[in-house]
Scaffold this motif. Structure first.
Motif, PDB file in Angstrom:
ATOM      1  N   PRO A 274       0.830  -1.205   0.000  1.00 48.68           N
ATOM      2  CA  PRO A 274       0.000   0.000   0.000  1.00 48.68           C
ATOM      3  C   PRO A 274       0.867   1.260   0.000  1.00 48.68           C
ATOM      4  N   VAL A 275       0.423   2.250  -0.723  1.00 51.67           N
ATOM      5  CA  VAL A 275       1.102   3.551  -0.754  1.00 51.67           C
ATOM      6  C   VAL A 275       0.049   4.572  -0.352  1.00 51.67           C
ATOM      7  N   PHE A 276       0.370   5.415   0.630  1.00 51.26           N
ATOM      8  CA  PHE A 276      -0.647   6.316   1.146  1.00 51.26           C
ATOM      9  C   PHE A 276      -0.548   7.701   0.513  1.00 51.26           C
ATOM     10  N   ALA A 277      -1.628   8.082  -0.144  1.00 49.52           N
ATOM     11  CA  ALA A 277      -1.729   9.433  -0.698  1.00 49.52           C
ATOM     12  C   ALA A 277      -2.472  10.288   0.323  1.00 49.52           C
ATOM     13  N   ASP A 278      -2.153  11.571   0.364  1.00 50.49           N
ATOM     14  CA  ASP A 278      -2.792  12.439   1.363  1.00 50.49           C
ATOM     15  C   ASP A 278      -4.210  12.820   0.912  1.00 50.49           C
ATOM     16  N   VAL A 279      -4.942  13.384   1.854  1.00 57.74           N
ATOM     17  CA  VAL A 279      -6.345  13.709   1.588  1.00 57.74           C
ATOM     18  C   VAL A 279      -6.532  15.204   1.364  1.00 57.74           C
ATOM     19  N   ASP A 280      -7.671  15.543   0.811  1.00 57.12           N
ATOM     20  CA  ASP A 280      -8.052  16.940   0.630  1.00 57.12           C
ATOM     21  C   ASP A 280      -8.360  17.530   2.013  1.00 57.12           C
ATOM     22  N   PRO A 281      -7.827  18.724   2.322  1.00 53.90           N
ATOM     23  CA  PRO A 281      -8.018  19.266   3.674  1.00 53.90           C
ATOM     24  C   PRO A 281      -9.469  19.633   3.992  1.00 53.90           C
TER      25      PRO A 281
ATOM     26  N   THR B  60     -12.530  18.147   2.168  1.00 55.62           N
ATOM     27  CA  THR B  60     -13.509  17.056   2.020  1.00 55.62           C
ATOM     28  C   THR B  60     -13.068  15.809   2.784  1.00 55.62           C
ATOM     29  N   TYR B  61     -11.767  15.718   3.097  1.00 56.66           N
ATOM     30  CA  TYR B  61     -11.149  14.588   3.801  1.00 56.66           C
ATOM     31  C   TYR B  61     -11.047  13.337   2.909  1.00 56.66           C
ATOM     32  N   ASN B  62     -11.406  13.464   1.650  1.00 54.43           N
ATOM     33  CA  ASN B  62     -11.263  12.354   0.704  1.00 54.43           C
ATOM     34  C   ASN B  62      -9.892  12.411   0.043  1.00 54.43           C
ATOM     35  N   ILE B  63      -9.455  11.268  -0.481  1.00 53.72           N
ATOM     36  CA  ILE B  63      -8.150  11.170  -1.137  1.00 53.72           C
ATOM     37  C   ILE B  63      -8.031  12.254  -2.218  1.00 53.72           C
ATOM     38  N   SER B  64      -6.869  12.901  -2.258  1.00 52.23           N
ATOM     39  CA  SER B  64      -6.676  14.005  -3.189  1.00 52.23           C
ATOM     40  C   SER B  64      -6.131  13.476  -4.517  1.00 52.23           C
ATOM     41  N   PRO B  65      -6.811  13.768  -5.642  1.00 52.99           N
ATOM     42  CA  PRO B  65      -6.344  13.298  -6.951  1.00 52.99           C
ATOM     43  C   PRO B  65      -4.896  13.719  -7.228  1.00 52.99           C
ATOM     44  N   LYS B  66      -4.550  14.933  -6.814  1.00 51.27           N
ATOM     45  CA  LYS B  66      -3.190  15.423  -7.011  1.00 51.27           C
ATOM     46  C   LYS B  66      -2.184  14.528  -6.281  1.00 51.27           C
ATOM     47  N   SER B  67      -2.538  14.165  -5.062  1.00 57.51           N
ATOM     48  CA  SER B  67      -1.640  13.328  -4.272  1.00 57.51           C
ATOM     49  C   SER B  67      -1.540  11.915  -4.844  1.00 57.51           C
ATOM     50  N   ILE B  68      -2.633  11.421  -5.430  1.00 60.00           N
ATOM     51  CA  ILE B  68      -2.571  10.112  -6.114  1.00 60.00           C
ATOM     52  C   ILE B  68      -1.511  10.210  -7.205  1.00 60.00           C
ATOM     53  N   GLU B  69      -1.637  11.260  -8.019  1.00 60.46           N
ATOM     54  CA  GLU B  69      -0.720  11.442  -9.149  1.00 60.46           C
ATOM     55  C   GLU B  69       0.736  11.499  -8.680  1.00 60.46           C
ATOM     56  N   ASN B  70       0.955  12.234  -7.588  1.00 62.55           N
ATOM     57  CA  ASN B  70       2.326  12.380  -7.077  1.00 62.55           C
ATOM     58  C   ASN B  70       2.914  11.078  -6.558  1.00 62.55           C
ATOM     59  N   ASN B  71       2.059  10.114  -6.264  1.00 62.86           N
ATOM     60  CA  ASN B  71       2.552   8.856  -5.694  1.00 62.86           C
ATOM     61  C   ASN B  71       2.666   7.716  -6.708  1.00 62.86           C
ATOM     62  N   ILE B  72       2.355   8.016  -7.956  1.00 63.59           N
ATOM     63  CA  ILE B  72       2.417   6.961  -8.983  1.00 63.59           C
ATOM     64  C   ILE B  72       3.877   6.674  -9.348  1.00 63.59           C
ATOM     65  N   THR B  73       4.203   5.375  -9.396  1.00 61.90           N
ATOM     66  CA  THR B  73       5.529   4.936  -9.856  1.00 61.90           C
ATOM     67  C   THR B  73       5.315   3.865 -10.934  1.00 61.90           C
ATOM     68  N   GLU B  74       6.408   3.289 -11.425  1.00 62.15           N
ATOM     69  CA  GLU B  74       6.287   2.213 -12.418  1.00 62.15           C
ATOM     70  C   GLU B  74       5.575   0.986 -11.854  1.00 62.15           C
ATOM     71  N   ARG B  75       5.607   0.860 -10.524  1.00 60.01           N
ATOM     72  CA  ARG B  75       5.049  -0.340  -9.905  1.00 60.01           C
ATOM     73  C   ARG B  75       3.575  -0.173  -9.525  1.00 60.01           C
ATOM     74  N   THR B  76       3.048   1.030  -9.681  1.00 59.63           N
ATOM     75  CA  THR B  76       1.656   1.258  -9.282  1.00 59.63           C
ATOM     76  C   THR B  76       0.715   0.478 -10.188  1.00 59.63           C
ATOM     77  N   LYS B  77      -0.218  -0.232  -9.581  1.00 55.88           N
ATOM     78  CA  LYS B  77      -1.122  -1.057 -10.374  1.00 55.88           C
ATOM     79  C   LYS B  77      -2.594  -0.700 -10.158  1.00 55.88           C
ATOM     80  N   ALA B  78      -2.896  -0.176  -8.964  1.00 54.30           N
ATOM     81  CA  ALA B  78      -4.306   0.109  -8.674  1.00 54.30           C
ATOM     82  C   ALA B  78      -4.425   1.245  -7.670  1.00 54.30           C
TER      83      ALA B  78
END
Ligand SMILES: *Cc1c(COP(=O)(O)O)cnc(C)c1O
Length: 400
Positions: free
Chosen positions: A110-117, A119-137
């Motif tokens: 698991p890789v943890f992306a931060d949340v929107d301050p 809405t408290y939901n996962i932030s799309p920007k933070s998802i993008e920043n955490n993507i690597t070659e190994r990211t699958k889902a």
């Protein structure tokens, strides 16, 4: 500190204890369950099939696979997504541990992306920043019932060829841009635990529009066994008794009596949604007037059936800690809960190498929150008692 006695020592707002969440089981539900228990098939029979059809009709999804829990649903979804050794799965830390554990079950990380301050939901920007070659889902959690920013997240997943799993344990009944949650992500998981909006005691489901994923989900649920000759490898087969195990699966079946309970509860889902919304509206009306409290922001795209109401303290304007406020609520006979301790703070995750400070927004939110009672069976009086307790404590601890 002498005033503290006034809170803990004075007469509590309620005499009867109230909890943050509770199921609502009626006679009609019990009748449905007993019918199954009197019938010859008590597991994996017609009621499970009927529930699966019902979930498809309700959400607009093409396929549904009912399983034994929301956790099993997430595990099956990760298997169907092909998560394996070394694969990374991005999720939020502000969730129940199962949203992250499901990647570990498959040998992934698991890789943890931060949340929107807000809405408290996962932030799309933070998802993008955490993507690597190994990211699958991505396992995106509709925290408290509010849909995540599905358009943005789906776009990111398309661009990077990631499977989007929506953990909708909180959000059955929610719609995003007019489409019901369940019909939008590659796979959507529900939980039917008793605190969730619809319950079967235990239970879960995975919904998808993709036939290939659907078939993988069926294998994951049922030992990797097939009964359909067309799906078998060995032909001609051994005889009528023969079935074949073609992959490694689990026993994640739901019983027919659980399915009957869930199906019967689904009859009242719209009523549950209305009542939950009315309570949330009343809380928001009162709490938005109080600068000591912070209201969870709603995005217009989500037509939300709220599973949890987050009371968030504006700690700059209060003389107490979250812990003191929580304990004082408890002394008023209002039993809150906190959703959630950031997942990677747990010792198990610490031993995997995760450190505090990883997701500052989530940690900041965590420091000031508690879930106050929200469930459809609450009476108006119950709601007003909660409000009176909150007002009493805010007045007491306010720095204004
Ligand atoms: C409840 C919950 C789960 C797990 O569901 P179970 O049915 O209890 O296994 C997963 N994710 C979230 C966000 C939940 O709230």
């Amino acid at each position: 500190m002498k005033e503290k006695l006034a809170i803990f020592g004075g007469k509590p707002v309620r005499t009867e204890r109230i909890y943050y969440g509770r199921q609502w089981v009626e006679e009609e539900d019990i009748n449905e369950v007993s019918q199954v228990l009197r019938s010859p098939l008590i597991t994996c029979g017609p009621r499970v099939t009927r529930l699966e059809q019902r979930l498809c009709e309700y959400t607009g999804a093409k396929y549904a696979v009912a399983v034994s829990s929301g956790t099993a649903a997430l595990h099956c979804a990760c298997i169907a997504a092909g998560i394996g050794e070394g694969d990374e799965v991005i999720t939020t830390p502000l969730t129940f541990a199962a949203s992250a554990n499901c990647a570990l079950y498959c040998g992934g990380r698991p890789v943890f992306a931060d949340v929107d301050p807000d809405t408290y939901n996962i932030s799309p920007k933070s998802i993008e920043n955490n993507i690597t070659e190994r990211t699958k889902a991505v396992v995106a959690v509709d925290y408290t019932g509010q849909a995540v920013m599905l358009d943005e997240i789906r776009q990111i997943c398309r661009e990077h060829k990631l499977c989007l799993i929506e953990d909708a344990a909180h959000s059955i009944g929610t719609a995003y841009k007019g489409r019901k949650v369940g019909s939008i992500a590659d796979m959507t998981t529900f939980s039917f635990h008793p605190v969730k909006t619809v319950t079967g005691g235990e239970g879960g489901a995975v919904l998808t529009n993709d036939k290939a994923l659907y078939e993988k989900l069926l294998l994951a649920r049922g030992h990797g066994i097939v009964h359909d000759e067309e799906l078998m490898e060995e032909a001609p087969h051994e005889g009528d008794w023969y079935y074949e195990q073609i992959s490694l699966g689990f026993n994640y079946r739901m019983t027919d009596f659980q399915a009957a309970l869930i199906d019967s509860q689904m009859n009242r889902l719209d009523e549950f949604v209305r009542r939950r919304r009315a309570i949330v509206a009343r809380y928001n009306e009162v709490f938005s007037e109080m600068p000591e409290l912070i209201i969870q922001k709603e995005i217009p795209e989500s037509d939300t059936c709220r599973h949890l109401y987050i009371l968030r303290l504006n700690l700059d304007r209060l003389s107490c800690s979250r812990r003191e406020f929580y304990d004082a609520m408890s002394a008023e006979n209002i039993q809150c809960q906190v959703h959630y301790v950031p997942v990677y703070w747990f010792p198990y995750y610490k031993h995997l190498g995760f450190q505090r400070g990883l997701c500052p927004e989530a940690e900041k939110i965590y420091s000031g929150i508690m879930s106050i009672p929200l469930y459809p069976k609450m009476s108006d009086n119950d709601v007003e008692d909660v409000i009176r307790a909150v007002k009493k404590l805010v007045r007491f601890y306010s720095l204004l």
